[in-house]
Each structure stands twice: as C-alpha cells, then as structure tokens.
Design a protein around this motif. Structure first.
Motif, PDB file in Angstrom:
ATOM      1  N   LYS A  78     -27.076  40.432  73.288  1.00  0.00           N
ATOM      2  CA  LYS A  78     -27.879  41.538  73.419  1.00  0.00           C
ATOM      3  C   LYS A  78     -28.330  41.035  75.314  1.00  0.00           C
ATOM      4  O   LYS A  78     -28.380  42.156  76.216  1.00  0.00           O
ATOM      5  CB  LYS A  78     -29.669  41.573  72.743  1.00  0.00           C
ATOM      6  N   ASN A  97     -17.380  40.908  75.446  1.00  0.00           N
ATOM      7  CA  ASN A  97     -16.650  41.373  74.136  1.00  0.00           C
ATOM      8  C   ASN A  97     -16.149  42.755  74.006  1.00  0.00           C
ATOM      9  O   ASN A  97     -17.514  43.402  74.927  1.00  0.00           O
ATOM     10  CB  ASN A  97     -16.888  40.481  72.857  1.00  0.00           C
ATOM     11  N   TYR A 112     -23.182  34.732  67.427  1.00  0.00           N
ATOM     12  CA  TYR A 112     -22.497  33.800  68.759  1.00  0.00           C
ATOM     13  C   TYR A 112     -23.369  32.460  68.050  1.00  0.00           C
ATOM     14  O   TYR A 112     -23.604  31.346  68.577  1.00  0.00           O
ATOM     15  CB  TYR A 112     -22.613  33.735  69.986  1.00  0.00           C
TER      16      TYR A 112
END
Ligand SMILES: Nc1ncnc2c1ncn2[C@@H]1O[C@H](COP(=O)(O)OP(=O)(O)OP(=O)(O)O)[C@@H](O)[C@H]1O
Length: 680
Positions: free
Chosen positions: A226, A199, A462
């Motif tokens: 991450k 993203n 998410y």
C-alpha cells in the motif's frame, strides 16, 4: 446539502466531545488522585529534578533540560516518552499558571517532552509561558498530563466543515447523491510509471487515484504494498504540478512515507510536527531541521543565538530585578525570533511540493495559513482514523485519496466499553449505535456508498507464506489475495543459519489446548507491581483482562525451540489479544530473550516478523470469547507472520461461535502441524 452536513457534524461533534471527556476524566482521575512520588513509581512523574540547561527550539519554545537533583544520579525508570504533554511544578507548589491550571492545578508550566534518557529529560515549554521559577534550578517535578489536543482539533475541523461556503465537488459526493467523477485525460500510460516494479493491481490503483476528480480509495490488505503504491501516486501527482498534503493518523504512519519519499531525488518534501515525535530516520526532512540548517534559516540563526545566550545568563543572576530585566529582553527577542521564523517556515512549506503531517498535525497554524493551496490530500492508514480526524486534513484540498484496510482494526474508541455496557444496562440502543457511528471510518463510509467505482484493492501480497494468508484471503478478501512467488513457499529453514526442524519447516503450527487443564483466569494482583497499579489498569478499561498460564508456558517452550534452531530472537514476535497475557509473557520471556518482541495484537497492527507465536488465551466451559469475536483483530493477529505462525489456543472454546474463527481453526486442523500440549 448543507442540512445534511450540519446534521452529520452535529452528531459527530457530540460523540467526539463525549470521547474527549471520557479520556480526560480517565487520565485526570489517575494523575490528580495520586501524590507525585506514587505517580513516579507508576512511571507517570519524575520528582526531585533540577533544571540544568535552557535553550531555544522551534517556535521560540524554551527547551529545558532536567536532571536528578543529586548530581550524576540516573533518573528512575519512567514511562514518560517523547511527545508526552507534561506539567512542571516546584515540589508542593499550588500556584497555577493560566496554561496549566485547567489540566493540573499544581502545575506551573506545561510543555512537551522532547527527549528522555537515563540521566535527563528535555521539555519544550511554550513561548511566553517559559519563565522558569528560580527555585527550579534546585528542585522541580514533572508530571504527565491529559492530552486532548487531537479532540480539540477534530471539533474545530467539524465546525469548519459546517461553515464551508463554497463546497467543492468532494463535499457534494460525500454528502449527497452525486457520483464521483474520473478524468480519463489524466490517465498514466503503461510506460509512464516511475516505479517499474509495480504489479498490475498497484498500477490500477495508481491510475484510479490519479484520474479521480474528487475521491479514490486504495484498499491494501496486509503486505500488499500500500505504501509502495501511495509513493507512486504522490510522484505522479507531483509530476502533474499538483501540491499534495500527505497525512496519517500516527507519527509512524507518516514517517514511513517520509522515509520513502525522502529518497526520491528532485522531490521537495517537508515533514511538519513536533521534532520530539518524528522518527530519527525522518528528522532530516522535518520543518525544524530545514528552518535550522537551510540557507533561508540564516535569518533566524542570529536571534536564536542571542536568545540562548540571554537564557543562559538567567540561572547565574541572583537579583530579582536583574532577572526581570533579562526576561524582558527574552520576551522581545522571542517576538523577533517568531516573526523571522514565520518567514522561513512559509518559504520552506511554500517551496515543498509534498507536505507531510499527522492528521492532528494538519491543524498546525503553519498549514492552516496555506489553506486552499493544496490540490490533493492523501491519507494513509485511513481506516485507523475517526472520520472527524480525517476532516482536519480533508478540508485543505478539493480532492481526497484514502488508503487503508477496513478488514483490520478500526480506530480505538476509548469510551466504547463504557458506552456499550451502559447501552446494555439501560437498553439504550441509540447509545450502542452511536459507538458504531464513531467507529465507522470515512474510508468505510465511502466504500459502502460507492463500492468498486471508487475503490481499488491491491491483490498481491509480499509478506506471508500462502498457507498463512489462506483464511484471510478466502473469508475477508473475496479469495482474491495471492502470495507473490517470492514469499508463497518461504520457510524459516530457508534463512541463513537456521536448521531444518519440525518447527522451522512448518509455516503453520497449531498447539490445541482443548481437553487440557490450561484454563483462562482473571489477572491477579501479583502480576502488576502494586495495588495502585491494579487500580490504574482498571481505570484504563483493562479491568477484566484475561491470562492463561498454561498457554504462556507453551509459548515460552515454542520460542525456546525456534531460538535453538537458530531463528534470531529479533525475528520473533509473541502476541496475544489480552494485555494481562502480554504482561505475563513479558515477565517470563524478557529477561531470557530481550530481543523477542512481545505485545498486544492491537499494538502490532502494521508490523511484521518472520515468526509469530499467538496465544489466544480464552478457555472456558461457556465458550465465552470476548473480543476475539472481532474478526478484524484475528485477521491482524494471523497476518503479521512472514514464514511461520504458531497458534496456541483451545479449539473447543475459541472455534465454536464465530464464523471467522471457525474457518481459521478448520484450516489449522487441515493445514497446520497439529500438536497437543503433552506432545510438544
Ligand atoms: N510491486 C512490488 N514488487 C515487489 N515487492 C513489493 C512490491 N510492492 C510492495 N513490495 C514489497 O512488499 C512489502 C510491503 O510493502 P509496503 O510496506 O509498501 O506495504 P504495506 O501494504 O504498506 O504494508 P502493511 O501491510 O504493513 O500496510 C515491502 O517489502 C515492499 O518492498
């Protein structure tokens, strides 16, 4: 600048030495104060074993298999685990070896546990110290020892940092007023990303990290990908012919990356570290496996076989002169083995573009030989490591990339409670602030110093339903965290086989125990096994742990309802900030639902479950909330749940003093399905 570095290392050395001494004293008081049979009952020793097999492992170590002295009998329950450092001795023996005597005067050898099963324990005993006394084939004892290796390595790294002669720009940036630099020429083009699913904030973080000349930070709030982002950074660096050392504070944090990087074709990686501590999914990439099974490993296979054959002859040999001769041969073979193995190891590490190890493992001799051969060091979960620990790895390259989240729990400083109470008792402010210094991570220090110029926050998560993440986003992440559309409205009732109920259709449930009689209490002796284990709990700094039986009963009822609605037990976690409550919950839930995971909030950092039940415990007239007042702990607690979070707590005690808890309880009252104990 050298003066600044010297002052910095001097303060940190003192603090780390104190921490090390505290930890060693604590475990020594426990281990050496009790007889082995008592330690066995507590899970810290195994008595009445016999050596049943010996073979050669990495580094020429002797791998000793020990089983119950009575053939075929299982081992008693034990808390000894792979990776623990243990001492071995004959029962009643007091003959020390050089290696083991400092840690436990009765131990004759010391080693690392590499496997524990129902019937056997395998211990890797170091090099020439691996001569096994004859009587151990009949009887021997294994005892857990204090492990201060990481502290020794930190101390070594801090001394090395002081001694650096030609400092790279990284040191100048970290210890003087020079600003970090970024090189526009290395920017990743829009179509230059390997992973097209990244993203925008992840792409921005990759660009920042790749273009940094000396340092960059990736701030990853819960569930924001991450690790996903770090994998892309590593691929980009490798594609630019850079050699990367990738580290994390724990084996789990490293193996998580090994697993993902291992799937990438054409990227040679190697994972350093004791095979006993590496997760099964990452073992194929370990240095041990690569030296064993690669073509280059051919060089050591012959000697390994000869060593194993010679070791196998020892137990059969009755005469001591013959045994001595065999051990002489073993010593020579080990020497040869180590020389050949060193060549294979150099070849394997040298041929890998990406090398992975824990921060402590970055002090490995094999890596130190490689010093200066890395272009970049990447540290994941950097907010869970002490700054000194980061320096073990950071000395190996001129560029450093740190990833973490300073709004979650920092590294555990075990001497903290003792220091804090001493600081309060003596009115010693300096002692109190030294705790803060040790808790301040390198990530936090750099972020405070340079802010957004070096730090990029990942903003799409998410994991959590939007209602679950709301308070954390608003209070801790500047309201910038957004739930991806794939998770923003997901519920337990959307899962296959789960029926729609009040629980499974609510992302948030709050059971408010205020004005009920569900009060907290201190842990009583009948919760733990024996009087001694209570003492042990006290020695381990858990003396005033709290529990709340009323909340525990409500927790069990909530788990019952979720399971009755079809939520699989493996998808449920029960967590509490208090260890005493965790112990109580385990005693109430384990037998009924062995697959429900029950643990402390601190132990659950980095994990997630579809449904999480959180028992807050504190309920008292004086509104004391103890360490619930650390907003980072509460942030971790509430951000583990994907589709359903049930908070059980007393709003009148918990929501009064702390601003983050106040905001959380306000949100729960507004957005959660609010219930009272007599209605559930
Ligand atoms: N760009 C993306 N598109 C879709 N899914 C993503 C993306 N980035 C990450 N994810 C998913 O988000 C989840 C979390 O990713 P990852 O494990 O990399 O996060 P993390 O930040 O390291 O986790 P933690 O919060 O435990 O530190 C994973 O299931 C991953 O597949």
């Amino acid at each position: 600048m050298n003066t600044v570095v010297s002052e910095f290392t001097k303060t940190h050395l003192e603090l780390v030495e104190n921490e090390r001494n505290y930890e060693v004293e604590q475990s020594q008081a426990l281990i050496s104060g009790l007889v082995p049979t008592h330690l066995q009952r507590l899970g810290f020793a195994l008595v009445g074993l016999r050596v049943t097999n010996t073979r050669t492992g990495l580094g020429g170590k002797t791998m000793m298999t020990l089983e119950a002295a009575v053939v075929g009998e299982p081992l008693p329950p034990t808390s000894l685990r792979s990776g623990d450092i243990v001492g071995l001795c004959a029962p009643g023996s007091h003959k020390p070896s050089k290696q083991a005597e400092k840690k436990d005067p009765a131990a004759q050898l010391s080693g690392v546990v590499t496997l524990v099963s129902e019937s056997k324990i395998v211990v890797a005993v170091g090099g020439d110290d691996g001569e096994i006394p004859e009587d151990w084939h009949e009887r021997c004892t294994v005892k857990k020892l204090a492990n201060d290796i990481t502290y020794k390595r930190i101390i070594h790294a801090l001394k090395d940092l002081t001694a650096v002669k030609e400092r790279p720009a990284l040191h100048t940036v970290l210890f003087s007023d020079v600003d970090p630099r970024f090189e526009a020429g290395t920017m990743v083009d829009d179509d230059g990303f390997f992973d097209s699913s990244l993203n925008d904030s992840q792409k921005k973080a990759v660009r920042l990290a790749v273009s940094a000349h000396d340092i960059a930070l990736i701030h990853g709030p819960p569930g924001t990908g991450k690790t996903h982002t770090i994998v892309e950074v590593i691929r980009q660096l490798a594609a630019r012919n850079q050699r990367v050392l990738v580290c994390g504070p724990s084996n789990v944090s490293v193996d998580n990356l090994v697993e993902r990087l291992g799937r990438i074709r054409g990227l040679p990686i190697v994972r350093l570290g004791h095979p006993a501590r590496i997760l099964p999914a990452a073992v194929a990439h370990s240095l041990d496996s690569q030296t064993k099974y690669s073509d280059a490993g051919e060089l050591v296979r012959d000697v390994r076989k000869e060593l194993d054959d010679t070791l196998a002859k020892v137990p059969k040999c009755k005469r001591s002169a013959e045994r001595r001769a065999l051990y002489g041969q073993i010593r020579e073979l080990r020497k040869e083995y180590r020389v050949r193995e060193a060549k294979v190891v150099d070849h394997t590490i040298g041929g890998s573009r990406v090398v992975l190890a824990t921060l402590s493992g970055a002090a490995s001799r094999d890596l130190v030989k490689n010093k200066g051969k890395f272009d970049v060091v990447v540290i994941d979960e950097a907010t869970q490591a002490m700054e000194g620990e980061c320096w073990i790895a950071a000395l190996q390259a001129p560029k450093l990339i740190l990833a973490g989240d300073h709004q979650q729990l920092p590294p555990t400083i075990k001497s903290m409670d003792a220091r804090e109470s001493k600081s309060k008792e003596d009115g010693d402010k300096a002692l109190g602030s030294s705790c803060d210094l040790l808790e301040t991570t390198l990530f936090e220090r750099v972020r405070t110093k340079f802010g957004d110029t070096v730090c990029c926050m990942l903003t799409t998560q998410y994991r959590m339903h939007a209602d679950i993440m709301k308070v954390s986003s608003e209070r801790l992440y500047e309201g910038r965290l957004i739930a991806d559309t794939s998770v923003a409205a997901h519920l337990l009732s959307d899962l296959e086989c789960v029926t729609a109920t009040d629980d499974t259709e609510s992302p948030l449930v709050f059971i408010d125990t205020a004005s009920s009689e569900m009060r907290e209490s201190a842990e009583s002796s009948d919760i733990t096994d024996t009087a001694t284990s209570n003492r042990q709990v006290k020695q381990l700094g858990d003396s005033d742990s709290k529990l709340n039986t009323g909340e525990a009963e409500l927790t069990v009822q909530h788990v019952d309802r979720l399971i009755a609605a079809g939520v699989p037990a493996v998808d449920i976690a029960v967590i509490s900030p208090y260890n005493a409550q965790v112990r109580l919950l385990k005693s109430m839930i384990r037998e009924k639902y062995p697959e429900v995971e029950i643990g402390s909030v601190d132990g659950f950092q980095g994990r997630e479950k579809e449904a999480v039940v959180l028992s807050m415990v504190r309920s008292n007239d004086t509104k004391e909330i103890g360490f619930l007042s650390d907003y980072r702990r509460i942030n971790v607690a509430i951000t583990r749940a994907r589709r359903h979070l049930c908070v059980i707590g007393d709003s009148e005690t918990v929501s009064v003093r702390d601003p983050f808890l106040k905001a959380l309880f306000k949100h729960l009252e507004q957005a959660a399905d609010l219930r009272y104990p007599d209605q559930v």
